[in-house]
Motif scaffolding. Structure first.
Motif, PDB file in Angstrom:
ATOM      1  N   GLU A 258       0.821  -1.203   0.000  1.00  0.00           N
ATOM      2  CA  GLU A 258       0.000   0.000   0.000  1.00  0.00           C
ATOM      3  C   GLU A 258       0.858   1.259   0.000  1.00  0.00           C
ATOM      4  O   GLU A 258       0.468   2.291  -0.555  1.00  0.00           O
ATOM      5  CB  GLU A 258      -0.920   0.005   1.225  1.00  0.00           C
ATOM      6  CG  GLU A 258      -1.834   1.224   1.326  1.00  0.00           C
ATOM      7  CD  GLU A 258      -2.696   1.447   0.076  1.00  0.00           C
ATOM      8  OE1 GLU A 258      -2.917   2.636  -0.276  1.00  0.00           O
ATOM      9  OE2 GLU A 258      -3.146   0.458  -0.533  1.00  0.00           O
ATOM     10  N   SER A 259       2.047   1.188   0.600  1.00  0.00           N
ATOM     11  CA  SER A 259       2.950   2.354   0.620  1.00  0.00           C
ATOM     12  C   SER A 259       3.356   2.748  -0.788  1.00  0.00           C
ATOM     13  O   SER A 259       3.643   3.921  -1.062  1.00  0.00           O
ATOM     14  CB  SER A 259       4.199   2.047   1.449  1.00  0.00           C
ATOM     15  OG  SER A 259       4.922   0.948   0.897  1.00  0.00           O
ATOM     16  N   VAL A 260       3.401   1.770  -1.711  1.00  0.00           N
ATOM     17  CA  VAL A 260       3.707   2.048  -3.120  1.00  0.00           C
ATOM     18  C   VAL A 260       2.466   2.577  -3.824  1.00  0.00           C
ATOM     19  O   VAL A 260       2.523   3.571  -4.546  1.00  0.00           O
ATOM     20  CB  VAL A 260       4.230   0.776  -3.815  1.00  0.00           C
ATOM     21  CG1 VAL A 260       4.364   1.001  -5.320  1.00  0.00           C
ATOM     22  CG2 VAL A 260       5.570   0.354  -3.229  1.00  0.00           C
ATOM     23  N   VAL A 261       1.349   1.906  -3.616  1.00  0.00           N
ATOM     24  CA  VAL A 261       0.096   2.293  -4.279  1.00  0.00           C
ATOM     25  C   VAL A 261      -0.273   3.728  -3.954  1.00  0.00           C
ATOM     26  O   VAL A 261      -0.714   4.486  -4.824  1.00  0.00           O
ATOM     27  CB  VAL A 261      -1.043   1.332  -3.863  1.00  0.00           C
ATOM     28  CG1 VAL A 261      -2.383   1.790  -4.469  1.00  0.00           C
ATOM     29  CG2 VAL A 261      -0.734  -0.098  -4.290  1.00  0.00           C
ATOM     30  N   SER A 262      -0.075   4.123  -2.700  1.00  0.00           N
ATOM     31  CA  SER A 262      -0.480   5.467  -2.260  1.00  0.00           C
ATOM     32  C   SER A 262       0.273   6.573  -3.003  1.00  0.00           C
ATOM     33  O   SER A 262      -0.230   7.691  -3.141  1.00  0.00           O
ATOM     34  CB  SER A 262      -0.269   5.614  -0.746  1.00  0.00           C
ATOM     35  OG  SER A 262       1.110   5.526  -0.421  1.00  0.00           O
ATOM     36  N   GLN A 263       1.468   6.273  -3.485  1.00  0.00           N
ATOM     37  CA  GLN A 263       2.266   7.284  -4.186  1.00  0.00           C
ATOM     38  C   GLN A 263       1.767   7.530  -5.609  1.00  0.00           C
ATOM     39  O   GLN A 263       2.192   8.494  -6.255  1.00  0.00           O
ATOM     40  CB  GLN A 263       3.743   6.866  -4.223  1.00  0.00           C
ATOM     41  CG  GLN A 263       4.375   6.800  -2.848  1.00  0.00           C
ATOM     42  CD  GLN A 263       5.825   6.380  -2.902  1.00  0.00           C
ATOM     43  OE1 GLN A 263       6.666   7.085  -3.470  1.00  0.00           O
ATOM     44  NE2 GLN A 263       6.141   5.243  -2.306  1.00  0.00           N
ATOM     45  N   ALA A 264       0.902   6.661  -6.102  1.00  0.00           N
ATOM     46  CA  ALA A 264       0.373   6.810  -7.452  1.00  0.00           C
ATOM     47  C   ALA A 264      -1.010   7.445  -7.455  1.00  0.00           C
ATOM     48  O   ALA A 264      -1.636   7.553  -8.507  1.00  0.00           O
ATOM     49  CB  ALA A 264       0.315   5.439  -8.131  1.00  0.00           C
ATOM     50  N   LYS A 265      -1.480   7.900  -6.298  1.00  0.00           N
ATOM     51  CA  LYS A 265      -2.813   8.488  -6.213  1.00  0.00           C
ATOM     52  C   LYS A 265      -2.749   9.987  -6.433  1.00  0.00           C
ATOM     53  O   LYS A 265      -1.721  10.610  -6.237  1.00  0.00           O
ATOM     54  CB  LYS A 265      -3.444   8.176  -4.853  1.00  0.00           C
ATOM     55  CG  LYS A 265      -3.750   6.685  -4.684  1.00  0.00           C
ATOM     56  CD  LYS A 265      -4.342   6.395  -3.323  1.00  0.00           C
ATOM     57  CE  LYS A 265      -4.664   4.908  -3.188  1.00  0.00           C
ATOM     58  NZ  LYS A 265      -5.186   4.570  -1.840  1.00  0.00           N
TER      59      LYS A 265
END
Length: 265
Positions: A258-265
């Motif tokens: 999720e720490s990676v996914v959040s950076q693409a929001k």
């Protein structure tokens, strides 16, 4: 004579301007003109990059690269690489992009640019069950194998005081060392270590401790604003529609952190 000299100077200035534009032309334009994108991938780094039984490229990084080329509307040309040659391939213009478990580090960011992260990677030390290694301090007096010029190599060099660091030229050699008994300890990615565990169950390999968790980005040369914008938009789109997570889960058996996914929001 003065008129001729003035015309000559104007022509020279114009030529310099054209040359300057050519030098600073964004790689995105060149990719579209060539109708292909050259992407460096390490195909000896399962499950991120590998070849199948028919010697065709596969793996999570390959699938990401293939999706990127498809969405860009160009052919994919694979530029084979190892951990040590990923950045040189960009710097010498052998590749347009690197998609090869390229973890973000401040040192690398001085010489190349990264997209926003498209995946994550756990970096760890692992080894046979009988070896006590719960921290860097426990590596003193021990031998540990690592792929040369990787983040694991840098971590060991800086922090594993008193350890004997045995450097190999690619991940395939590190796997062989662990599987055949040449190395009882290795520093590598979590996914690659699991490959070692699967290949040699009799060795009783187990994770020892986590070095750190990395963001993985698409690497490109400095000063590529159009290419950077396109790749970042592409990552955001395919993170949102789930395609990048689908690829990651297929090969790594888990969702993108999720720490990676959040950076693409």
């Amino acid at each position: 004579m003065k008129l001729i000299q003035s015309i000559a100077r104007s022509a020279f200035v114009a030529a310099l301007a054209v040359a300057s534009l050519a030098i600073h032309a964004d790689t995105l334009d060149s990719i579209r003109a060539a109708k292909k994108v050259r992407i460096s991938i390490d195909l000896a780094n399962p499950p991120s990059g590998m070849t199948d039984s028919s010697m065709r490229p596969t793996g999570s990084d390959y699938d990401v690269a293939a999706l990127l080329a498809k969405d860009l509307g160009v052919a994919l040309e694979i530029v084979p690489t190892t951990g040590a040659t990923r950045i040189p391939n960009l710097q010498t213009n052998k590749a347009d992009l690197v998609i090869s478990t390229l973890a973000f580090t401040p040192e690398r960011a001085k010489v190349i640019d990264y997209s926003i992260p498209y995946a994550g990677q756990v970096s760890l030390v692992g080894g046979i069950k009988g070896v006590n290694a719960k921290s860097m301090a426990d590596l003193a007096g021990k031998s540990i194998a690592v792929n040369r010029s990787t983040t694991q190599d840098a971590d060991l060099t800086a922090n594993a005081k008193g350890a004997t660091i045995v450097r190999y030229d690619d991940d395939a050699a590190v796997i062989t060392a662990a599987v055949t008994g040449q190395a009882d300890l290795v520093a590598t990615s979590g996914a690659l270590f699991q490959t070692m565990v699967n290949k040699a169950p009799a060795r009783q390999l187990e994770p020892k401790f986590v070095l750190r968790t990395f963001d993985l980005g698409v690497g490109m040369r400095k000063e590529e604003p159009k290419l950077m914008a396109w790749v970042n938009d592409w990552v955001r789109t395919n993170m949102k529609n789930g395609k990048l997570n689908e690829i990651f889960k297929k090969y790594h058996g888990a969702d993108i952190p999720e720490s990676v996914v959040s950076q693409a929001k």
